[in-house]
Design a protein around this motif. Structure first.
Motif, PDB file in Angstrom:
ATOM      1  N   GLN A 242       0.801  -1.223   0.000  1.00  0.00           N
ATOM      2  CA  GLN A 242       0.000   0.000   0.000  1.00  0.00           C
ATOM      3  C   GLN A 242       0.838   1.280   0.000  1.00  0.00           C
ATOM      4  O   GLN A 242       0.326   2.332  -0.350  1.00  0.00           O
TER       5      GLN A 242
ATOM      6  N   HIS B 230       1.002  -9.421   4.374  1.00  0.00           N
ATOM      7  CA  HIS B 230      -0.141  -8.496   4.453  1.00  0.00           C
ATOM      8  C   HIS B 230      -0.804  -8.450   3.079  1.00  0.00           C
ATOM      9  O   HIS B 230      -0.577  -7.536   2.287  1.00  0.00           O
ATOM     10  N   PHE B 231      -1.593  -9.456   2.784  1.00  0.00           N
ATOM     11  CA  PHE B 231      -2.474  -9.519   1.602  1.00  0.00           C
ATOM     12  C   PHE B 231      -1.790  -9.659   0.244  1.00  0.00           C
ATOM     13  O   PHE B 231      -2.482  -9.640  -0.769  1.00  0.00           O
TER      14      PHE B 231
ATOM     15  N   ASN C 173      -1.403 -10.968   8.455  1.00  0.00           N
ATOM     16  CA  ASN C 173      -2.402  -9.934   8.703  1.00  0.00           C
ATOM     17  C   ASN C 173      -3.800 -10.465   8.364  1.00  0.00           C
ATOM     18  O   ASN C 173      -4.032 -10.960   7.256  1.00  0.00           O
ATOM     19  N   GLU C 174      -4.714 -10.355   9.291  1.00  0.00           N
ATOM     20  CA  GLU C 174      -6.139 -10.647   9.090  1.00  0.00           C
ATOM     21  C   GLU C 174      -6.404 -11.911   8.277  1.00  0.00           C
ATOM     22  O   GLU C 174      -6.988 -11.864   7.179  1.00  0.00           O
TER      23      GLU C 174
ATOM     24  N   ASN D 154      -8.397  -9.342  12.640  1.00  0.00           N
ATOM     25  CA  ASN D 154      -9.547  -8.448  12.535  1.00  0.00           C
ATOM     26  C   ASN D 154     -10.637  -8.976  13.460  1.00  0.00           C
ATOM     27  O   ASN D 154     -11.004 -10.142  13.386  1.00  0.00           O
TER      28      ASN D 154
ATOM     29  N   ASN E 131      -7.263  -5.770  15.019  1.00  0.00           N
ATOM     30  CA  ASN E 131      -7.622  -4.750  14.018  1.00  0.00           C
ATOM     31  C   ASN E 131      -9.119  -4.555  14.175  1.00  0.00           C
ATOM     32  O   ASN E 131      -9.896  -5.484  13.938  1.00  0.00           O
TER      33      ASN E 131
ATOM     34  N   TYR F  99     -12.534  -2.261  13.207  1.00  0.00           N
ATOM     35  CA  TYR F  99     -13.128  -1.238  12.347  1.00  0.00           C
ATOM     36  C   TYR F  99     -14.613  -0.982  12.604  1.00  0.00           C
ATOM     37  O   TYR F  99     -15.027   0.150  12.712  1.00  0.00           O
TER      38      TYR F  99
ATOM     39  N   TYR G 150     -18.084   2.096   4.201  1.00  0.00           N
ATOM     40  CA  TYR G 150     -17.089   1.183   4.782  1.00  0.00           C
ATOM     41  C   TYR G 150     -17.579   0.567   6.078  1.00  0.00           C
ATOM     42  O   TYR G 150     -17.382  -0.606   6.351  1.00  0.00           O
TER      43      TYR G 150
ATOM     44  N   GLU H 157      -4.560  -2.140  14.373  1.00  0.00           N
ATOM     45  CA  GLU H 157      -5.167  -1.253  13.371  1.00  0.00           C
ATOM     46  C   GLU H 157      -6.496  -0.743  13.894  1.00  0.00           C
ATOM     47  O   GLU H 157      -7.250  -1.490  14.532  1.00  0.00           O
TER      48      GLU H 157
ATOM     49  N   TRP I 129      -4.610   3.267  11.782  1.00  0.00           N
ATOM     50  CA  TRP I 129      -4.563   3.047  10.336  1.00  0.00           C
ATOM     51  C   TRP I 129      -5.147   4.283   9.677  1.00  0.00           C
ATOM     52  O   TRP I 129      -6.350   4.461   9.752  1.00  0.00           O
TER      53      TRP I 129
ATOM     54  N   GLU J  88      -5.659   1.710  -1.325  1.00  0.00           N
ATOM     55  CA  GLU J  88      -6.599   0.891  -0.562  1.00  0.00           C
ATOM     56  C   GLU J  88      -7.073  -0.319  -1.394  1.00  0.00           C
ATOM     57  O   GLU J  88      -8.233  -0.443  -1.744  1.00  0.00           O
ATOM     58  N   TRP J  89      -6.155  -1.190  -1.748  1.00  0.00           N
ATOM     59  CA  TRP J  89      -6.462  -2.475  -2.386  1.00  0.00           C
ATOM     60  C   TRP J  89      -7.455  -2.367  -3.535  1.00  0.00           C
ATOM     61  O   TRP J  89      -7.281  -1.530  -4.414  1.00  0.00           O
TER      62      TRP J  89
ATOM     63  N   PHE K 242      -7.677   7.027   4.291  1.00  0.00           N
ATOM     64  CA  PHE K 242      -7.582   6.685   5.717  1.00  0.00           C
ATOM     65  C   PHE K 242      -6.517   7.498   6.463  1.00  0.00           C
ATOM     66  O   PHE K 242      -6.267   7.253   7.642  1.00  0.00           O
TER      67      PHE K 242
HETATM   68  C1  BGC Z   1      -6.194  -4.027   6.231  1.00  0.00           C
HETATM   69  C2  BGC Z   1      -5.559  -2.828   5.580  1.00  0.00           C
HETATM   70  C3  BGC Z   1      -6.609  -1.957   4.949  1.00  0.00           C
HETATM   71  C4  BGC Z   1      -7.526  -1.466   6.065  1.00  0.00           C
HETATM   72  C5  BGC Z   1      -8.619  -0.533   5.585  1.00  0.00           C
HETATM   73  C6  BGC Z   1      -7.423  -3.676   7.053  1.00  0.00           C
HETATM   74  O1  BGC Z   1      -8.338  -4.699   6.972  1.00  0.00           O
HETATM   75  O2  BGC Z   1      -5.277  -4.737   7.017  1.00  0.00           O
HETATM   76  O3  BGC Z   1      -4.615  -3.273   4.644  1.00  0.00           O
HETATM   77  O4  BGC Z   1      -6.110  -0.910   4.226  1.00  0.00           O
HETATM   78  O5  BGC Z   1      -8.146  -2.576   6.649  1.00  0.00           O
HETATM   79  O6  BGC Z   1      -9.516  -1.179   4.744  1.00  0.00           O
END
Ligand code: BGC
Length: 436
Positions: A22, A117-118, A161-162, A219, A279, A281, A307, A333, A371, A378-379, A387
């Protein structure tokens, strides 16, 4: 209105978090690179490109991170850079990572390093990556190589990661670059292999650096019944919560695989985490036998791009939940996409207040990594979701501190949240945080 200050312990880690793909730019050997450019890509003309230019100049952003008063940063290594072809290790890439890690130490920033990480090396995808058993030996060798090359600079590691999010987005929902095989049967093979990779990496790192703390960034989400009081929705949300939040953690704890993936035991997996990385969110509402729906109740505050709902109390709930694993806890995160920066200040204050509550129960929450530092790639959503504490124009590479970034700076510099900060940066949450 009551005036008060919520103080954090003096050794609390105040950080930011990023991942290699990223921010580094030009990761041409990663599976994301051709996927971005493929005809008909959902990204249309967006590309990671130079991203945040970290490969050339991470130091500039590390200066910014130090200027914010942070003392920790979580970053990841790009496997495809370190091992661009099977068994060919790029020493120059390892040297560059050493430089970046040393630059952190020079600025008083403690590094936490993620191995996966992904993103994957393209050659690994050709070999079937996580749905093939071959991945485990490759991952072990990669982990051991980087631990040997970088271990003296890295006190904290994250293997994966996650993992659950990754399996979902790659094998089931198809939002991420394709593996060789998709679908439930591939996912059911990939998940135990991810656990095997984790276990192998845990031991490989410990062999080189026995004192390092090693874990995963997991996560953790809150799941509620969609229809309040509906028994089947309630049962289903508990099941989904167990599968999403606990299945992996329990496997790392006792080495056992459980239904619905498959029953069994993985050798050397038991007790392979020294901390719980959270992590966090958002929360989701579950309808009986339905999957995740991005639908929020009336009145919910939602961040950009649909989101997620802002639900700060959920952070306290997941911290409380993971206390059962009896390990130190790090918030690896937490953040939101908010280009106009309308919500981030309130987000920071309300979420950190939940962390503070946990700390005040003497729960071992050792740090918080926001984060993220600057807007980044962002993927599958490209540059559309912002972010960063700093905004970033990927064309000009110009960065600007958002107002919420100024708030985070005050928080990190003082190690506290105060009513003065709330008055100044997010008066709307003043009454909620400082009643009286
Ligand atoms: C991921 C990050 C991503 C962030 C925001 C997380 O799930 O580890 O790579 O950018 O969320 O979507």
């Amino acid at each position: 209105m009551a005036h008060a200050t919520m103080n954090f312990p003096s050794d609390f880690l105040w950080g930011t978090a990023t991942s290699a793909y990223q921010v580094e730019g030009n990761n041409t050997n990663s599976d994301w690179w051709p996927w971005e450019a493929a005809e008909g890509s959902i990204l249309e003309d967006q590309r990671s490109g130079r991203a945040c230019d970290w490969w050339e100049n991470a130091e500039a952003d590390l200066d910014l991170a130090a200027g914010l008063g942070t003392n920790a940063h979580r970053l990841s290594l790009e496997w495809s850079r370190i091992e661009p072809e099977p068994s060919v290790f790029n020493e120059a890439a390892l040297d560059r990572y050493r430089q970046i890690l040393q630059a952190m130490h020079d600025r008083g920033i403690e590094p936490m390093v993620t191995l996966h990480h992904f993103s994957n090396p393209l050659w690994l995808v050709e070999k079937g990556d996580f749905s093939s058993d071959v991945v485990v030996d490759y991952f072990k060798r990669y982990a051991s190589r980087v631990a040997t090359a970088l271990g003296d600079l890295v006190p904290k590691w994250i293997t994966i990661n996650e993992p659950m999010v990754y399996i979902f987005l790659r094998y089931l929902s198809a939002d991420f670059p394709p593996p060789q095989r998709r679908g439930t049967s591939a996912a059911r093979q990939a998940l135990p292999n991810l656990l095997r990779c984790h276990a192998a990496a845990y031991h490989a790192i410990k062999e080189v650096s026995p004192a390092a703390m090693v874990g995963v960034a997991k996560n953790m989400a809150v799941f509620e019944p969609r229809r309040e009081g509906h028994l089947l929705d309630r049962w289903w949300s508990t099941e989904v919560s167990w599968a999403f939040n606990d299945w992996w953690m329990l496997a790392m704890q006792d080495g056992r695989l459980r239904w619905p993936i498959r029953r069994g035991r993985i050798k050397h997996l038991a007790n392979t985490f020294d901390f719980v990385g959270i992590n966090y969110y958002t929360r989701y509402y579950m309808r009986f036998l339905h999957g995740l729906e991005r639908e929020w109740p009336a009145g919910a505050v939602i961040s950009d791009g649909d989101y997620g709902e802002l639900y700060p109390a959920g952070l306290f709930r997941v911290i409380k939940h993971v206390m059962r694993y009896q390990k130190p806890i790090l918030i690896t995160e937490n953040g939101l996409p908010d280009k106009a920066d309308k919500l981030r200040s309130a987000f920071l204050l309300t979420h950190l207040r939940e962390v503070w509550r946990a700390v005040n129960f003497n729960w071992p929450v050792m740090g918080y990594y926001h984060w993220t530092l600057t807007d980044n790639f962002e993927w599958d959503r490209g540059w559309t979701q912002r972010f960063g504490l700093y905004s970033l124009d990927p064309e000009t590479q110009e960065r600007r501190l958002r107002r919420s970034g100024q708030l985070y700076q005050e928080i990190c510099q003082t190690g506290s949240l105060s009513s003065t900060m709330a008055e100044q940066f997010a008066p709307s949450v003043m009454r909620q945080l400082f009643p009286g």
